[in-house]
Each structure stands twice: as C-alpha cells, then as structure tokens.
Design a protein around this motif. Structure first.
Motif, PDB file in Angstrom:
ATOM      1  N   THR A  54       0.846  -1.197   0.000  1.00 57.41           N
ATOM      2  CA  THR A  54       0.000   0.000   0.000  1.00 57.41           C
ATOM      3  C   THR A  54       0.878   1.242   0.000  1.00 57.41           C
ATOM      4  N   ASP A  55       0.281   2.398   0.228  1.00 62.11           N
ATOM      5  CA  ASP A  55       1.063   3.630   0.257  1.00 62.11           C
ATOM      6  C   ASP A  55       0.963   4.289   1.620  1.00 62.11           C
ATOM      7  N   GLY A  56       1.859   5.194   1.858  1.00 64.56           N
ATOM      8  CA  GLY A  56       1.836   6.001   3.067  1.00 64.56           C
ATOM      9  C   GLY A  56       2.189   7.412   2.677  1.00 64.56           C
ATOM     10  N   GLY A  57       1.676   8.365   3.416  1.00 68.44           N
ATOM     11  CA  GLY A  57       1.989   9.724   3.023  1.00 68.44           C
ATOM     12  C   GLY A  57       1.524  10.769   4.004  1.00 68.44           C
ATOM     13  N   ILE A  58       1.710  11.984   3.579  1.00 72.59           N
ATOM     14  CA  ILE A  58       1.258  13.160   4.303  1.00 72.59           C
ATOM     15  C   ILE A  58       0.273  13.856   3.379  1.00 72.59           C
ATOM     16  N   TYR A  59      -0.928  14.112   3.874  1.00 77.42           N
ATOM     17  CA  TYR A  59      -1.988  14.646   3.041  1.00 77.42           C
ATOM     18  C   TYR A  59      -2.419  16.018   3.545  1.00 77.42           C
ATOM     19  N   PHE A  60      -2.691  16.915   2.618  1.00 70.40           N
ATOM     20  CA  PHE A  60      -3.126  18.275   2.914  1.00 70.40           C
ATOM     21  C   PHE A  60      -4.563  18.394   2.421  1.00 70.40           C
ATOM     22  N   ASN A  61      -5.495  18.572   3.362  1.00 71.25           N
ATOM     23  CA  ASN A  61      -6.902  18.463   3.028  1.00 71.25           C
ATOM     24  C   ASN A  61      -7.649  19.750   3.345  1.00 71.25           C
ATOM     25  N   ASP A  62      -8.336  20.278   2.356  1.00 69.23           N
ATOM     26  CA  ASP A  62      -9.248  21.398   2.569  1.00 69.23           C
ATOM     27  C   ASP A  62     -10.662  20.969   2.191  1.00 69.23           C
ATOM     28  N   GLY A  63     -10.919  19.668   2.291  1.00 75.05           N
ATOM     29  CA  GLY A  63     -12.186  19.082   1.884  1.00 75.05           C
ATOM     30  C   GLY A  63     -12.060  18.296   0.600  1.00 75.05           C
ATOM     31  N   ALA A  64     -10.903  18.396  -0.061  1.00 76.15           N
ATOM     32  CA  ALA A  64     -10.732  17.743  -1.359  1.00 76.15           C
ATOM     33  C   ALA A  64      -9.415  16.991  -1.483  1.00 76.15           C
ATOM     34  N   ASN A  65      -8.725  16.696  -0.376  1.00 72.05           N
ATOM     35  CA  ASN A  65      -7.398  16.087  -0.461  1.00 72.05           C
ATOM     36  C   ASN A  65      -6.558  16.810  -1.506  1.00 72.05           C
ATOM     37  N   ALA A  66      -6.418  18.097  -1.336  1.00 68.58           N
ATOM     38  CA  ALA A  66      -5.808  18.976  -2.338  1.00 68.58           C
ATOM     39  C   ALA A  66      -4.349  18.674  -2.608  1.00 68.58           C
ATOM     40  N   GLY A  67      -3.594  18.270  -1.613  1.00 65.36           N
ATOM     41  CA  GLY A  67      -2.177  18.030  -1.811  1.00 65.36           C
ATOM     42  C   GLY A  67      -1.715  16.809  -1.055  1.00 65.36           C
ATOM     43  N   ALA A  68      -0.595  16.242  -1.495  1.00 62.39           N
ATOM     44  CA  ALA A  68      -0.064  15.062  -0.821  1.00 62.39           C
ATOM     45  C   ALA A  68       1.380  14.818  -1.221  1.00 62.39           C
ATOM     46  N   VAL A  69       2.092  14.194  -0.324  1.00 60.72           N
ATOM     47  CA  VAL A  69       3.384  13.596  -0.613  1.00 60.72           C
ATOM     48  C   VAL A  69       3.204  12.142  -0.198  1.00 60.72           C
ATOM     49  N   SER A  70       3.277  11.219  -1.144  1.00 65.04           N
ATOM     50  CA  SER A  70       3.028   9.819  -0.798  1.00 65.04           C
ATOM     51  C   SER A  70       4.068   8.897  -1.408  1.00 65.04           C
ATOM     52  N   TYR A  71       4.280   7.769  -0.728  1.00 64.70           N
ATOM     53  CA  TYR A  71       5.214   6.751  -1.179  1.00 64.70           C
ATOM     54  C   TYR A  71       4.425   5.479  -1.429  1.00 64.70           C
ATOM     55  N   LEU A  72       4.527   4.942  -2.639  1.00 62.73           N
ATOM     56  CA  LEU A  72       3.814   3.724  -3.014  1.00 62.73           C
ATOM     57  C   LEU A  72       4.792   2.555  -2.978  1.00 62.73           C
ATOM     58  N   HIS A  73       4.580   1.660  -2.011  1.00 66.96           N
ATOM     59  CA  HIS A  73       5.501   0.539  -1.817  1.00 66.96           C
ATOM     60  C   HIS A  73       5.464  -0.474  -2.961  1.00 66.96           C
ATOM     61  N   THR A  74       4.312  -0.625  -3.626  1.00 66.74           N
ATOM     62  CA  THR A  74       4.206  -1.654  -4.661  1.00 66.74           C
ATOM     63  C   THR A  74       5.124  -1.419  -5.845  1.00 66.74           C
ATOM     64  N   ASN A  75       5.459  -0.145  -6.133  1.00 62.74           N
ATOM     65  CA  ASN A  75       6.407   0.116  -7.219  1.00 62.74           C
ATOM     66  C   ASN A  75       7.551   1.040  -6.784  1.00 62.74           C
ATOM     67  N   ASN A  76       7.651   1.272  -5.477  1.00 62.18           N
ATOM     68  CA  ASN A  76       8.734   2.081  -4.888  1.00 62.18           C
ATOM     69  C   ASN A  76       8.876   3.436  -5.566  1.00 62.18           C
ATOM     70  N   SER A  77       7.756   4.154  -5.652  1.00 64.43           N
ATOM     71  CA  SER A  77       7.770   5.489  -6.233  1.00 64.43           C
ATOM     72  C   SER A  77       7.285   6.508  -5.206  1.00 64.43           C
ATOM     73  N   MET A  78       7.693   7.744  -5.388  1.00 60.78           N
ATOM     74  CA  MET A  78       7.219   8.838  -4.554  1.00 60.78           C
ATOM     75  C   MET A  78       6.459   9.797  -5.439  1.00 60.78           C
ATOM     76  N   SER A  79       5.284  10.222  -4.967  1.00 58.95           N
ATOM     77  CA  SER A  79       4.405  11.046  -5.776  1.00 58.95           C
ATOM     78  C   SER A  79       3.990  12.288  -4.998  1.00 58.95           C
ATOM     79  N   PHE A  80       3.823  13.384  -5.737  1.00 54.20           N
ATOM     80  CA  PHE A  80       3.359  14.640  -5.164  1.00 54.20           C
ATOM     81  C   PHE A  80       2.033  14.997  -5.827  1.00 54.20           C
ATOM     82  N   ARG A  81       0.994  15.218  -5.021  1.00 54.59           N
ATOM     83  CA  ARG A  81      -0.300  15.663  -5.527  1.00 54.59           C
ATOM     84  C   ARG A  81      -0.396  17.164  -5.272  1.00 54.59           C
ATOM     85  N   VAL A  82      -0.789  17.913  -6.298  1.00 57.10           N
ATOM     86  CA  VAL A  82      -0.943  19.362  -6.189  1.00 57.10           C
ATOM     87  C   VAL A  82      -2.296  19.746  -6.771  1.00 57.10           C
TER      88      VAL A  82
END
Length: 124
Positions: A58-86
């Motif tokens: 699964t993934d783990g991360g830090i999420y920034f929420n204003d009602g819409a999960n607007a931003g995130a920094v997450s790490y996906l273990h299944t493919n060892n990638s790091m993703s930024f949501r903006v």
C-alpha cells in the motif's frame, strides 16, 4: 523511563485528552487524531523526524486536506515510487524507482534533464 497507560472505562479502548475543555487528542481502534493548528515533533538535542509505517502493498503519506485532499506527498511501496499531488492532480510530480522524474503525469523513461541559462544540457 516513565510509562503511562490509560484505559477507557467503557471498554471501547478510546482515549481522549483535553486542554482547557478542548479535545486535543483522541485514539480509536483505527488510529489517533490530533486537533489543533500545530503538530510539532521536537528534539532539542538534534534532528527530529516523522515516520509513516504501512504494509508493503500500500502507500503512506502526508496529506493536505481542505475538503478535497488537495495536496499530498506519498510513497507507493508496490512500485517504490514517490508522488506529489498538487491541487487534486495525482502524480503532478513523480519520482520512480529508477530515479526518473515525471512531471505533469507524463511518463518518462529517462532521468530529468535540465538546462541552465547560458550553459549546456545536464542530466540529473
């Protein structure tokens, strides 16, 4: 080392901590919630860190929420990638397991290439 154990009298296992009659911490069977404007991790003797532990499928991360999960920094273990949501855009920037950088959802098989003004092209 001092250890404090608190158990809920009603048997639910939930624990609440208050400051000036305002709930600041609540634990449940699924985790804990901290209420307030700041969460601080401090080590006056050196570095401090926050660790997010999740299963390797699964993934783990830090999420920034204003009602819409607007931003995130997450790490996906299944493919060892790091993703930024903006601004609710998943993978606005993604670093894959090979070190390649994908920007704006575009997939790249190459490392990030950048150009300095007045210089030649450089690979990251």
């Amino acid at each position: 080392m001092t250890k404090v154990i608190i158990k809920a009298a009603d048997g639910t296992g939930a624990v609440e901590a208050f400051h000036n009659a305002n709930k600041k911490l609540e634990t449940t069977s699924t985790g804990a919630a901290v209420t307030g404007s700041n969460l601080s991790v401090t080590n006056s003797g050196g570095a401090a860190s926050v660790t997010v532990v999740t299963p390797n499928n699964t993934d783990g991360g830090i999420y920034f929420n204003d009602g819409a999960n607007a931003g995130a920094v997450s790490y996906l273990h299944t493919n060892n990638s790091m993703s930024f949501r903006v601004n609710t855009v998943d993978d606005a920037l993604k670093l894959d397991s090979s070190g390649n950088v994908n920007i704006g959802g575009n997939t790249s098989a190459n490392p990030l290439t950048y150009l300095r003004f007045g210089a030649t092209e450089h690979g990251a």
